[in-house]
Scaffold this motif. Sequence first.
Motif, short mmCIF file in Angstrom:
data_model
loop_
_atom_site.label_atom_id
_atom_site.label_comp_id
_atom_site.label_asym_id
_atom_site.label_seq_id
_atom_site.Cartn_x
_atom_site.Cartn_y
_atom_site.Cartn_z
N THR A 82 0.83 -1.22 0.00
CA THR A 82 0.00 0.00 0.00
C THR A 82 0.86 1.26 0.00
N LYS A 83 1.42 1.55 -1.16
CA LYS A 83 2.25 2.73 -1.38
C LYS A 83 2.39 2.93 -2.88
N PRO A 84 2.68 4.14 -3.30
CA PRO A 84 2.98 4.34 -4.72
C PRO A 84 4.26 3.59 -5.10
N PRO A 85 4.36 3.13 -6.34
CA PRO A 85 5.57 2.42 -6.77
C PRO A 85 6.83 3.25 -6.53
N GLY A 86 7.81 2.65 -5.88
CA GLY A 86 9.09 3.32 -5.64
C GLY A 86 9.08 4.35 -4.54
N ALA A 87 7.98 4.47 -3.82
CA ALA A 87 7.86 5.55 -2.83
C ALA A 87 8.83 5.40 -1.66
N LEU A 88 9.27 4.18 -1.38
CA LEU A 88 10.23 3.98 -0.29
C LEU A 88 11.68 3.94 -0.79
N GLY A 89 11.88 4.31 -2.04
CA GLY A 89 13.23 4.47 -2.55
C GLY A 89 14.13 3.27 -2.34
N ARG A 90 15.34 3.52 -1.80
CA ARG A 90 16.32 2.45 -1.62
C ARG A 90 15.86 1.41 -0.60
N LEU A 91 14.94 1.77 0.27
CA LEU A 91 14.45 0.79 1.24
C LEU A 91 13.83 -0.41 0.53
N GLU A 92 13.17 -0.16 -0.60
CA GLU A 92 12.56 -1.25 -1.36
C GLU A 92 13.63 -2.20 -1.90
N ASP A 93 14.68 -1.63 -2.48
CA ASP A 93 15.76 -2.46 -3.03
C ASP A 93 16.46 -3.24 -1.93
N LEU A 94 16.65 -2.60 -0.78
CA LEU A 94 17.31 -3.28 0.33
C LEU A 94 16.50 -4.47 0.81
N ALA A 95 15.20 -4.29 0.95
CA ALA A 95 14.35 -5.37 1.43
C ALA A 95 14.35 -6.55 0.46
N ILE A 96 14.28 -6.27 -0.83
CA ILE A 96 14.29 -7.33 -1.84
C ILE A 96 15.64 -8.05 -1.84
N TRP A 97 16.72 -7.28 -1.74
CA TRP A 97 18.07 -7.88 -1.64
C TRP A 97 18.17 -8.78 -0.42
N TYR A 98 17.70 -8.28 0.72
CA TYR A 98 17.78 -9.06 1.95
C TYR A 98 16.94 -10.33 1.83
N ALA A 99 15.76 -10.23 1.25
CA ALA A 99 14.89 -11.39 1.10
C ALA A 99 15.56 -12.48 0.26
N GLY A 100 16.26 -12.08 -0.78
CA GLY A 100 16.93 -13.06 -1.62
C GLY A 100 17.97 -13.87 -0.86
N TRP A 101 18.73 -13.19 -0.01
CA TRP A 101 19.77 -13.90 0.74
C TRP A 101 19.18 -14.75 1.86
N ARG A 102 18.04 -14.35 2.39
CA ARG A 102 17.43 -15.14 3.47
C ARG A 102 16.47 -16.20 2.94
N GLY A 103 16.17 -16.17 1.64
CA GLY A 103 15.38 -17.22 1.04
C GLY A 103 13.90 -17.17 1.36
N THR A 104 13.37 -15.99 1.61
CA THR A 104 11.95 -15.84 1.90
C THR A 104 11.47 -14.48 1.43
N ALA A 105 10.23 -14.45 0.94
CA ALA A 105 9.69 -13.19 0.41
C ALA A 105 9.28 -12.22 1.51
N GLN A 106 9.08 -12.71 2.73
CA GLN A 106 8.70 -11.85 3.85
C GLN A 106 9.64 -12.08 5.03
N PRO A 107 10.87 -11.61 4.92
CA PRO A 107 11.85 -11.87 5.97
C PRO A 107 11.64 -10.97 7.17
N GLN A 108 12.30 -11.32 8.26
CA GLN A 108 12.39 -10.48 9.45
C GLN A 108 13.83 -10.45 9.91
N ILE A 109 14.21 -9.39 10.59
CA ILE A 109 15.54 -9.32 11.21
C ILE A 109 15.34 -9.38 12.71
N THR A 110 15.71 -10.51 13.30
CA THR A 110 15.51 -10.70 14.74
C THR A 110 16.79 -11.04 15.49
N ALA A 111 17.86 -11.37 14.74
CA ALA A 111 19.08 -11.83 15.42
C ALA A 111 20.34 -11.26 14.79
#
Length: 336
Positions: A37-66
Amino acid sequence: MQAPFDTLSAFRDILGQAPATDADAQRAAHDRNGQLTKPPGALGRLEDLAIWYAGWRGTAQPQITAPQVVIFAGNHGVCAQGVSAFPPEVTVQMVANFEQGGAAINQLCKAFGARMDVLALALDTPTADFTQSPAMTEQEVITALQTGWNAVDPQADLLVTGEMGIGNTTSAAAVAAAVLGGDAAAWTGRGTGVDDAGMARKIEAVARGLALHAPTDPLEALRCLGGRELAAMAGAIAAARHYRIPVILDGFICCAAAAVLEIAHAGALDHAVAGHLSAEGAHQRMLDALGKVPLLDLGLRLGEGSGAALAIGVLKGAVACHSGMATFAEAGVSDG
């Protein structure tokens, strides 16, 4: 798991066998990002970071807990050349400060919920003065690489490596020049704040080390010109790749250690982002060489992993938005 190498050649092979990002998870994260629920690209680099992180963690909805922050400390024989504004004894004193919770990095780890480990590497036995001989034997550099590898918790979901070591900006400058090219003056900065005379001694020491060893192999550059804490950071960053743990790189010294991996095997830092731009003059040049754009630019030059630890908050924010936001369908909002 103990480090699966006991020679530099075997370590090089490990770099070549490192896993890649999970392309399916990355695609799924990209698709999810397009439905939030946001305009495309509205979160800028945060979007790229989340997608990059998801790829390395192997899940489309990752969390950072540790998240894990590991600080490595080492002493340097090149300090005999008068390259630092502080005596080598400060390394031991600062390790005690880390252990007692009194340093800046302790506060940042608390602020962002990161586990912090401190490993001192043979502080009573500095590396050799690299203007006179190789800084480390092959066994010494392997031991430091193994220490870094073994320090990484396989259950961590984010890694920051930091360092403490009087004289280590001199070693980092020498390693950077050896693996990335250029002369001593281009890579040497004031570190903890040496005066003009100290700066001249520092440049001269780096130039002498480069001329004496002339290393063409990046791992040999680390052995001949680096320090135990630089090697340990390189080992930890390599282990994180093995465990598919994303890494936030700290400043000039950390990136010099990381550059060894990238030059030894192209793509070795695909699981890493640059946490910040250090005020140490050559850090921007180093980031350019590594193809990394820093998340923060706050004029920091403390080391200790402090800039990268601060950037944990940025990455946590990116992942929290990506994984926690509702999609248009879930929220009952028209996506146009």
